[in-house]
Scaffold this motif. Sequence first.
Motif, PDB file in Angstrom:
ATOM      1  N   UNK B  72       0.818  -1.210   0.000  1.00 11.54           N
ATOM      2  CA  UNK B  72       0.000   0.000   0.000  1.00 11.54           C
ATOM      3  C   UNK B  72       0.852   1.260   0.000  1.00 11.54           C
ATOM      4  N   UNK B  73       2.172   1.108   0.126  1.00 13.87           N
ATOM      5  CA  UNK B  73       3.112   2.239   0.203  1.00 13.87           C
ATOM      6  C   UNK B  73       2.683   3.204   1.297  1.00 13.87           C
ATOM      7  N   UNK B  74       2.509   2.620   2.467  1.00 14.11           N
ATOM      8  CA  UNK B  74       2.081   3.384   3.629  1.00 14.11           C
ATOM      9  C   UNK B  74       3.057   3.165   4.766  1.00 14.11           C
ATOM     10  N   UNK B  75       3.308   4.232   5.531  1.00 13.31           N
ATOM     11  CA  UNK B  75       4.320   4.169   6.595  1.00 13.31           C
ATOM     12  C   UNK B  75       3.869   5.102   7.712  1.00 13.31           C
ATOM     13  N   UNK B  76       2.997   4.631   8.586  1.00 19.78           N
ATOM     14  CA  UNK B  76       2.460   5.483   9.641  1.00 19.78           C
ATOM     15  C   UNK B  76       3.266   5.334  10.924  1.00 19.78           C
ATOM     16  N   UNK B  77       3.270   6.387  11.720  1.00 22.54           N
ATOM     17  CA  UNK B  77       4.005   6.433  12.988  1.00 22.54           C
ATOM     18  C   UNK B  77       3.008   6.469  14.132  1.00 22.54           C
ATOM     19  N   UNK B  78       3.151   5.548  15.071  1.00 19.04           N
ATOM     20  CA  UNK B  78       2.328   5.539  16.266  1.00 19.04           C
ATOM     21  C   UNK B  78       3.160   5.953  17.464  1.00 19.04           C
ATOM     22  N   UNK B  79       2.653   6.947  18.188  1.00 13.27           N
ATOM     23  CA  UNK B  79       3.312   7.405  19.410  1.00 13.27           C
ATOM     24  C   UNK B  79       2.407   7.015  20.571  1.00 13.27           C
ATOM     25  N   UNK B  80       2.900   6.187  21.434  1.00 13.89           N
ATOM     26  CA  UNK B  80       2.147   5.740  22.605  1.00 13.89           C
ATOM     27  C   UNK B  80       2.527   6.566  23.824  1.00 13.89           C
ATOM     28  N   UNK B  81       1.567   6.684  24.772  1.00 12.41           N
ATOM     29  CA  UNK B  81       1.852   7.408  26.013  1.00 12.41           C
ATOM     30  C   UNK B  81       2.471   8.776  25.705  1.00 12.41           C
ATOM     31  N   UNK B  82       1.784   9.576  24.905  1.00  9.79           N
ATOM     32  CA  UNK B  82       2.313  10.861  24.441  1.00  9.79           C
ATOM     33  C   UNK B  82       2.767  11.730  25.611  1.00  9.79           C
ATOM     34  N   UNK B  83       3.902  12.378  25.418  1.00  6.49           N
ATOM     35  CA  UNK B  83       4.473  13.256  26.440  1.00  6.49           C
ATOM     36  C   UNK B  83       4.598  14.668  25.883  1.00  6.49           C
ATOM     37  N   UNK B  84       4.656  15.643  26.778  1.00  3.38           N
ATOM     38  CA  UNK B  84       4.740  17.043  26.358  1.00  3.38           C
ATOM     39  C   UNK B  84       5.952  17.270  25.456  1.00  3.38           C
ATOM     40  N   UNK B  85       7.022  16.545  25.717  1.00  4.56           N
ATOM     41  CA  UNK B  85       8.234  16.694  24.911  1.00  4.56           C
ATOM     42  C   UNK B  85       8.115  16.135  23.509  1.00  4.56           C
ATOM     43  N   UNK B  86       7.004  15.460  23.221  1.00  2.00           N
ATOM     44  CA  UNK B  86       6.801  14.942  21.863  1.00  2.00           C
ATOM     45  C   UNK B  86       6.280  16.026  20.924  1.00  2.00           C
ATOM     46  N   UNK B  87       5.863  17.148  21.468  1.00  7.87           N
ATOM     47  CA  UNK B  87       5.333  18.224  20.635  1.00  7.87           C
ATOM     48  C   UNK B  87       6.412  18.730  19.688  1.00  7.87           C
ATOM     49  N   UNK B  88       6.109  18.708  18.382  1.00  9.78           N
ATOM     50  CA  UNK B  88       7.102  19.087  17.372  1.00  9.78           C
ATOM     51  C   UNK B  88       6.477  18.921  15.994  1.00  9.78           C
ATOM     52  N   UNK B  89       7.250  19.281  14.965  1.00  7.55           N
ATOM     53  CA  UNK B  89       6.913  18.904  13.584  1.00  7.55           C
ATOM     54  C   UNK B  89       7.491  17.521  13.347  1.00  7.55           C
ATOM     55  N   UNK B  90       6.709  16.676  12.696  1.00  7.18           N
ATOM     56  CA  UNK B  90       7.168  15.339  12.343  1.00  7.18           C
ATOM     57  C   UNK B  90       7.176  15.209  10.821  1.00  7.18           C
ATOM     58  N   UNK B  91       8.323  14.793  10.310  1.00  8.10           N
ATOM     59  CA  UNK B  91       8.489  14.641   8.870  1.00  8.10           C
ATOM     60  C   UNK B  91       8.735  13.178   8.529  1.00  8.10           C
ATOM     61  N   UNK B  92       8.011  12.706   7.534  1.00  5.59           N
ATOM     62  CA  UNK B  92       8.240  11.401   6.942  1.00  5.59           C
ATOM     63  C   UNK B  92       9.202  11.592   5.773  1.00  5.59           C
ATOM     64  N   UNK B  93      10.139  10.663   5.594  1.00  9.44           N
ATOM     65  CA  UNK B  93      11.137  10.830   4.536  1.00  9.44           C
ATOM     66  C   UNK B  93      11.513   9.483   3.944  1.00  9.44           C
ATOM     67  N   UNK B  94      11.987   9.535   2.703  1.00  7.56           N
ATOM     68  CA  UNK B  94      12.358   8.322   1.978  1.00  7.56           C
ATOM     69  C   UNK B  94      13.734   8.510   1.346  1.00  7.56           C
ATOM     70  N   UNK B  95      14.548   7.477   1.387  1.00  6.68           N
ATOM     71  CA  UNK B  95      15.823   7.451   0.683  1.00  6.68           C
ATOM     72  C   UNK B  95      15.867   6.207  -0.174  1.00  6.68           C
TER      73      UNK B  95
END
Lengths: 114, 115
Positions: B72-95
Amino acid sequence: SAVISQKPSRDICQRGTSLTIQCQVDSQVTMMFWYRQQPGQSLTLIATANQGSEATYESGFVIDKFPISRPNLTFSTLTVSNMSPEDSSIYLCSVVVPRDGAHTFGSGTRLTVV
Amino acid sequence: AQTVTQSQPEMSVQEAETVTLSCTYDTSESDYYLFWYKQPPSRQMILVIRQEAYKQQNATENRFSVNFQKAAKSFSLKISDSQLGDAAMYFCALSPGGGADGLTFGKGTHLIIQP
Protein backbone atom coordinates in the motif's frame (compact mmCIF):
# COMPACT_ATOMS: atom_id res chain seq x y z
CA SER A 1 26.11 8.05 14.48
CA ALA A 2 28.20 11.00 13.28
CA VAL A 3 28.30 14.38 15.03
CA ILE A 4 28.09 17.47 12.81
CA SER A 5 29.16 21.01 13.66
CA GLN A 6 27.46 23.58 11.43
CA LYS A 7 28.39 27.26 11.34
CA PRO A 8 27.09 29.92 11.52
CA SER A 9 23.91 29.12 13.41
CA ARG A 10 22.27 32.25 12.08
CA ASP A 11 23.06 35.34 10.07
CA ILE A 12 21.41 38.44 8.69
CA CYS A 13 22.80 39.46 5.31
CA GLN A 14 22.35 42.27 2.83
CA ARG A 15 20.88 41.43 -0.54
CA GLY A 16 23.46 40.96 -3.27
CA THR A 17 26.06 39.52 -0.91
CA SER A 18 27.11 35.89 -0.36
CA LEU A 19 27.26 33.68 2.71
CA THR A 20 29.30 30.53 3.16
CA ILE A 21 28.02 27.86 5.53
CA GLN A 22 30.39 25.25 6.92
CA CYS A 23 29.80 21.70 8.11
CA GLN A 24 32.42 19.69 9.97
CA VAL A 25 31.87 16.00 10.71
CA ASP A 26 33.63 14.07 13.46
CA SER A 27 34.24 11.05 11.22
CA GLN A 28 34.99 10.38 7.58
CA VAL A 29 31.87 10.08 5.45
CA THR A 30 31.47 9.64 1.73
CA MET A 31 28.16 11.37 1.21
CA MET A 32 27.20 14.81 2.47
CA PHE A 33 23.94 16.52 1.63
CA TRP A 34 22.68 20.09 1.71
CA TYR A 35 19.01 20.96 2.28
CA ARG A 36 16.95 24.12 2.31
CA GLN A 37 13.93 24.64 4.55
CA GLN A 38 11.94 27.69 3.58
CA PRO A 39 9.81 29.35 6.30
CA GLY A 40 7.03 27.03 7.43
CA GLN A 41 7.97 24.43 4.82
CA SER A 42 9.55 21.03 4.62
CA LEU A 43 13.14 20.24 3.70
CA THR A 44 14.23 20.16 0.06
CA LEU A 45 17.46 18.57 -1.09
CA ILE A 46 19.77 21.08 -2.79
CA ALA A 47 22.70 18.87 -3.70
CA THR A 48 24.83 15.87 -2.84
CA ALA A 49 28.52 16.54 -2.19
CA ASN A 50 31.04 13.78 -2.76
CA GLN A 51 34.70 14.20 -1.98
CA GLY A 52 36.83 14.57 -5.09
CA SER A 53 34.03 15.20 -7.55
CA GLU A 54 31.56 17.88 -8.51
CA ALA A 55 28.45 18.15 -6.42
CA THR A 56 25.24 16.78 -7.91
CA TYR A 57 22.43 19.33 -7.89
CA GLU A 58 18.72 18.66 -7.73
CA SER A 59 16.27 20.16 -10.17
CA GLY A 60 15.80 23.84 -9.50
CA PHE A 61 19.21 24.38 -7.93
CA VAL A 62 22.30 25.49 -9.85
CA ILE A 63 25.98 25.63 -9.07
CA ASP A 64 26.30 29.36 -9.77
CA LYS A 65 23.77 30.13 -7.05
CA PHE A 66 24.80 27.41 -4.55
CA PRO A 67 28.46 26.50 -5.07
CA ILE A 68 29.60 23.63 -2.87
CA SER A 69 33.06 22.55 -1.86
CA ARG A 70 34.06 19.16 -0.46
CA PRO A 71 37.83 19.24 0.10
CA ASN A 72 37.97 16.13 2.29
CA LEU A 73 35.85 13.42 3.88
CA THR A 74 34.98 15.44 6.99
CA PHE A 75 34.20 18.92 5.70
CA SER A 76 31.95 20.75 3.24
CA THR A 77 30.78 24.27 2.54
CA LEU A 78 27.69 25.66 0.85
CA THR A 79 27.72 29.23 -0.45
CA VAL A 80 24.50 31.11 -1.07
CA SER A 81 25.45 33.65 -3.73
CA ASN A 82 23.99 37.00 -4.75
CA MET A 83 21.34 36.68 -2.10
CA SER A 84 17.80 38.01 -2.30
CA PRO A 85 15.05 37.98 0.35
CA GLU A 86 13.70 34.79 -1.25
CA ASP A 87 16.84 33.01 -0.05
CA SER A 88 15.80 33.54 3.57
CA SER A 89 15.60 29.97 4.85
CA ILE A 90 17.17 27.44 7.13
CA TYR A 91 20.01 25.58 5.47
CA LEU A 92 21.01 22.17 6.83
CA CYS A 93 23.75 19.72 6.05
CA SER A 94 23.52 16.00 6.69
CA VAL A 95 25.57 12.86 6.36
CA VAL A 96 24.79 9.18 6.13
CA VAL A 97 26.95 6.34 7.31
CA PRO A 98 26.58 3.42 4.90
CA ARG A 99 25.30 0.20 6.45
CA ASP A 100 23.91 2.27 9.31
CA GLY A 101 21.33 3.96 7.14
CA ALA A 102 20.66 6.84 9.50
CA HIS A 103 20.91 10.37 8.15
CA THR A 104 22.33 12.74 10.76
CA PHE A 105 21.75 16.48 10.48
CA GLY A 106 23.64 19.56 11.50
CA SER A 107 21.85 22.09 13.69
CA GLY A 108 21.05 24.32 10.72
CA THR A 109 21.82 27.89 9.67
CA ARG A 110 18.98 30.37 9.83
CA LEU A 111 19.60 32.93 7.08
CA THR A 112 17.71 36.18 6.81
CA VAL A 113 18.30 38.39 3.77
CA VAL A 114 17.31 42.04 4.08
CA ALA B 1 11.49 10.37 -8.70
CA GLN B 2 10.09 9.84 -5.24
CA THR B 3 7.14 11.48 -3.53
CA VAL B 4 6.16 11.49 0.12
CA THR B 5 2.72 12.63 1.25
CA GLN B 6 1.63 13.59 4.73
CA SER B 7 -2.05 14.41 4.66
CA GLN B 8 -2.36 15.71 8.24
CA PRO B 9 -0.97 19.24 8.59
CA GLU B 10 -1.74 19.21 12.32
CA MET B 11 -2.70 16.64 14.94
CA SER B 12 -3.62 17.09 18.58
CA VAL B 13 -3.54 14.47 21.34
CA GLN B 14 -4.02 14.42 25.07
CA GLU B 15 -0.97 13.71 27.17
CA ALA B 16 -0.59 9.95 27.85
CA GLU B 17 -2.82 9.05 24.90
CA THR B 18 -1.83 7.41 21.62
CA VAL B 19 -1.64 9.18 18.27
CA THR B 20 -0.95 7.95 14.75
CA LEU B 21 0.62 10.10 12.04
CA SER B 22 0.03 9.08 8.43
CA CYS B 23 2.48 8.91 5.55
CA THR B 24 2.22 7.50 2.05
CA TYR B 25 4.96 7.41 -0.52
CA ASP B 26 5.73 6.49 -4.07
CA THR B 27 8.95 5.17 -5.54
CA SER B 28 9.96 2.91 -8.37
CA GLU B 29 12.85 1.51 -6.34
CA SER B 30 12.58 -1.95 -4.84
CA ASP B 31 15.06 -1.16 -2.10
CA TYR B 32 14.72 1.96 0.03
CA TYR B 33 14.69 3.32 3.56
CA LEU B 34 11.86 5.16 5.27
CA PHE B 35 12.29 7.54 8.17
CA TRP B 36 10.38 9.62 10.66
CA TYR B 37 12.16 12.75 11.86
CA LYS B 38 11.14 15.11 14.64
CA GLN B 39 11.89 18.82 14.44
CA PRO B 40 11.23 20.81 17.64
CA PRO B 41 11.36 24.63 17.64
CA SER B 42 15.13 24.38 18.06
CA ARG B 43 15.06 23.23 14.38
CA GLN B 44 17.36 20.28 15.09
CA MET B 45 16.32 17.28 12.99
CA ILE B 46 16.06 14.25 15.27
CA LEU B 47 15.72 10.73 13.90
CA VAL B 48 12.75 9.02 15.53
CA ILE B 49 12.67 5.71 13.70
CA ARG B 50 13.72 4.11 10.43
CA GLN B 51 12.54 1.15 8.40
CA GLU B 52 14.33 -0.79 5.72
CA ALA B 53 11.93 -1.74 2.95
CA TYR B 54 13.15 -5.31 2.68
CA LYS B 55 12.36 -5.98 6.33
CA GLN B 56 8.78 -7.05 6.89
CA GLN B 57 8.91 -6.55 10.65
CA ASN B 58 7.74 -3.14 11.76
CA ALA B 59 10.40 -1.03 13.48
CA THR B 60 9.95 -0.07 17.12
CA GLU B 61 11.84 2.41 19.31
CA ASN B 62 10.45 2.58 22.85
CA ARG B 63 7.13 4.48 22.61
CA PHE B 64 7.43 4.91 18.85
CA SER B 65 6.42 2.26 16.33
CA VAL B 66 5.56 2.15 12.67
CA ASN B 67 2.98 0.34 10.60
CA PHE B 68 4.77 -0.38 7.33
CA GLN B 69 2.48 -1.58 4.56
CA LYS B 70 4.77 -2.03 1.56
CA ALA B 71 2.11 -3.00 -0.97
CA ALA B 72 0.00 0.00 0.00
CA LYS B 73 3.11 2.24 0.20
CA SER B 74 2.08 3.38 3.63
CA PHE B 75 4.32 4.17 6.59
CA SER B 76 2.46 5.48 9.64
CA LEU B 77 4.01 6.43 12.99
CA LYS B 78 2.33 5.54 16.27
CA ILE B 79 3.31 7.40 19.41
CA SER B 80 2.15 5.74 22.61
CA ASP B 81 1.85 7.41 26.01
CA SER B 82 2.31 10.86 24.44
CA GLN B 83 4.47 13.26 26.44
CA LEU B 84 4.74 17.04 26.36
CA GLY B 85 8.23 16.69 24.91
CA ASP B 86 6.80 14.94 21.86
CA ALA B 87 5.33 18.22 20.63
CA ALA B 88 7.10 19.09 17.37
CA MET B 89 6.91 18.90 13.58
CA TYR B 90 7.17 15.34 12.34
CA PHE B 91 8.49 14.64 8.87
CA CYS B 92 8.24 11.40 6.94
CA ALA B 93 11.14 10.83 4.54
CA LEU B 94 12.36 8.32 1.98
CA SER B 95 15.82 7.45 0.68
CA PRO B 96 15.98 5.22 -2.38
CA GLY B 97 18.52 2.54 -3.05
CA GLY B 98 20.57 1.39 -0.09
CA GLY B 99 19.72 4.46 1.96
CA ALA B 100 22.77 6.44 0.90
CA ASP B 101 20.88 8.86 -1.33
CA GLY B 102 19.45 12.18 -0.21
CA LEU B 103 16.07 12.24 1.48
CA THR B 104 12.73 13.21 0.00
CA PHE B 105 10.53 14.68 2.72
CA GLY B 106 6.81 15.01 3.21
CA LYS B 107 5.32 18.38 4.14
CA GLY B 108 5.22 17.51 7.82
CA THR B 109 2.64 17.13 10.58
CA HIS B 110 2.56 19.54 13.50
CA LEU B 111 1.87 17.50 16.63
CA ILE B 112 0.30 19.29 19.60
CA ILE B 113 0.21 17.62 23.02
CA GLN B 114 -2.64 18.77 25.25
CA PRO B 115 -1.74 18.62 28.98
